[in-house]
Design an enzyme around this catalytic site. Sequence first.
Site, mmCIF file in Angstrom:
data_model
loop_
_atom_site.group_PDB
_atom_site.id
_atom_site.type_symbol
_atom_site.label_atom_id
_atom_site.label_comp_id
_atom_site.label_asym_id
_atom_site.label_seq_id
_atom_site.Cartn_x
_atom_site.Cartn_y
_atom_site.Cartn_z
ATOM 1 N N THR A 168 -1.860 -4.784 -10.817
ATOM 2 C CA THR A 168 -3.257 -5.235 -10.791
ATOM 3 C C THR A 168 -4.087 -4.616 -11.897
ATOM 4 O OG1 THR A 168 -3.188 -5.604 -8.423
ATOM 5 C CG2 THR A 168 -5.349 -5.199 -9.346
ATOM 6 N N ASP A 172 3.997 -8.276 -11.822
ATOM 7 C CA ASP A 172 3.491 -7.850 -10.519
ATOM 8 C C ASP A 172 4.603 -6.971 -9.935
ATOM 9 O OD1 ASP A 172 1.500 -9.122 -8.062
ATOM 10 O OD2 ASP A 172 3.345 -8.114 -7.458
ATOM 11 N N SER A 227 5.886 -6.687 -7.197
ATOM 12 C CA SER A 227 6.821 -7.340 -6.263
ATOM 13 C C SER A 227 8.093 -7.772 -6.992
ATOM 14 C CB SER A 227 6.202 -8.597 -5.638
ATOM 15 O OG SER A 227 4.884 -8.372 -5.290
ATOM 16 N N ASP A 233 1.950 -2.053 -5.111
ATOM 17 C CA ASP A 233 2.732 -2.540 -3.960
ATOM 18 C C ASP A 233 4.083 -1.838 -3.826
ATOM 19 O OD1 ASP A 233 0.699 -4.254 -3.359
ATOM 20 O OD2 ASP A 233 1.693 -6.068 -4.085
ATOM 21 N N THR A 270 3.763 6.837 0.311
ATOM 22 C CA THR A 270 3.970 5.454 0.736
ATOM 23 C C THR A 270 2.639 4.725 0.619
ATOM 24 O OG1 THR A 270 4.845 4.124 2.538
ATOM 25 C CG2 THR A 270 3.552 5.999 3.211
ATOM 26 N N THR A 313 13.014 7.485 10.797
ATOM 27 C CA THR A 313 12.118 7.020 11.866
ATOM 28 C C THR A 313 11.158 5.958 11.350
ATOM 29 O OG1 THR A 313 10.373 7.634 13.429
ATOM 30 C CG2 THR A 313 10.548 8.992 11.458
ATOM 31 N N GLN A 314 10.809 5.024 12.235
ATOM 32 C CA GLN A 314 9.794 4.045 11.853
ATOM 33 C C GLN A 314 8.383 4.558 12.170
ATOM 34 O OE1 GLN A 314 9.897 0.611 15.018
ATOM 35 N NE2 GLN A 314 11.983 0.940 14.308
ATOM 36 N N CYS A 315 8.279 5.790 12.685
ATOM 37 C CA CYS A 315 6.955 6.389 12.889
ATOM 38 C C CYS A 315 6.311 6.699 11.538
ATOM 39 C CB CYS A 315 7.079 7.701 13.658
ATOM 40 S SG CYS A 315 7.497 7.470 15.372
HETATM 41 N N1 ASP Z 1 0.371 -7.067 -6.399
HETATM 42 C C1 ASP Z 1 -0.047 -5.957 -7.217
HETATM 43 C C2 ASP Z 1 1.200 -5.253 -7.722
HETATM 44 O O1 ASP Z 1 1.781 -4.479 -7.009
HETATM 45 C C3 ASP Z 1 -0.927 -5.037 -6.435
HETATM 46 C C4 ASP Z 1 -1.391 -3.813 -7.178
HETATM 47 O O2 ASP Z 1 -1.095 -3.578 -8.315
HETATM 48 O O3 ASP Z 1 -2.147 -3.037 -6.573
HETATM 49 O O4 ASP Z 1 1.603 -5.493 -8.822
#
Ligand code: ASP
Length: 341
Positions: A15, A59, A61, A92, A168, A278-280
């Site tokens: 972003t 991005d 992702s 992300d 995280t 753990t998922q906690c």
């Molecule tokens: N979707 C964006 C990314 O991870 C979100 C960000 O940068 O905050 O590239």
Amino acid sequence: MQAKSKVLIVYTGGTIGMIKDPVTDELSNVDFNLISDRVPEINRLNIDVHSVSFDQPVDSSEINVTHWREIAETIFENYLDYDGFVVLHGSDTMAFTASALSFMFDGLQKPVILTGSQLPIGVIRTDGKENLITALEIAAAKDENGKALITEVAVYFDYKLFRGNRCTKDSAENFEAFRSPNYPELAAAGVHLHYNTEKLYRSDNDQIAINSNLNDRVALVKLFPGINIDLYAAVFNKKDVDAVVIETFGAGNAPDSESLRRVVGDFISSGGLVLNITQCNSGSVEQGLYKSSSMFAEIGVISGTNLTTEAAITKLMACVDPNNLEQSKRKISENLRGELD
Ligand code: ASP
């Protein structure tokens, strides 16, 4: 007077470097030059800043092991020429990349600081400017002997510096987007930058090396009440998968089910590795504390203690060698880069 520090920015996307398409309203990445034009303050820092960019910023992702290799190799090739590195990255998957890099480098003696933002740098209320400027200051920081203050992979976001393999992302909304559930912050930025000196990671080894050989035959299964584990037969199948992270309940617990014992046990008997986390949101796995986790210890599941999901997955990628199971198991249980207690 100490010489001016030299810092390399590795721009991967996210972003921080996005603008809105006027037609579709979607955010997509722009060239790094547009970012630096928006942050002229960089030129006023007493730091010699250079930059390199992914040919195609993404991005986060889209990030995968190929990108991790590219980032790690860029840092490795420039290691001797710079005092520190800032990786601009989407938030992300930033914690995954920070964890992966932490395991890929051995003997790191210089800072690798990942940062990004929740709002693009061109937006008036952006958090990107502060994140970038302070990340550069941290990457340039030296102690009174001229040695780097930070010698690990870390994430700087919203006035806080975190160990990369301990943090995280926990908010898609707040500027305070990250937290480190089981380890204190490494530094806090206020009027001054306060470093938590005792908590900083120091490698015993001062010879930098990278391991770019990541194993992507790794999977993640999150338990839920009523889970039909037989649906996961394709995951617990040694033909395609070498290691599985299981996110369990509480302190590492799971239902006392014959099918779970059989599916996981058969996978381990056929040479697969299973890591229990753990998922906690915080706390640690303690296999054997409850009857509902003893089964895991019995069939050879490895306790991931208080690893984050990001650190668990990337640690398996960095450590699992199907041709050397005993060494892989030992490395997974060890504290390699300050990622677990
Ligand atoms: N979707 C964006 C990314 O991870 C979100 C960000 O940068 O905050 O590239």
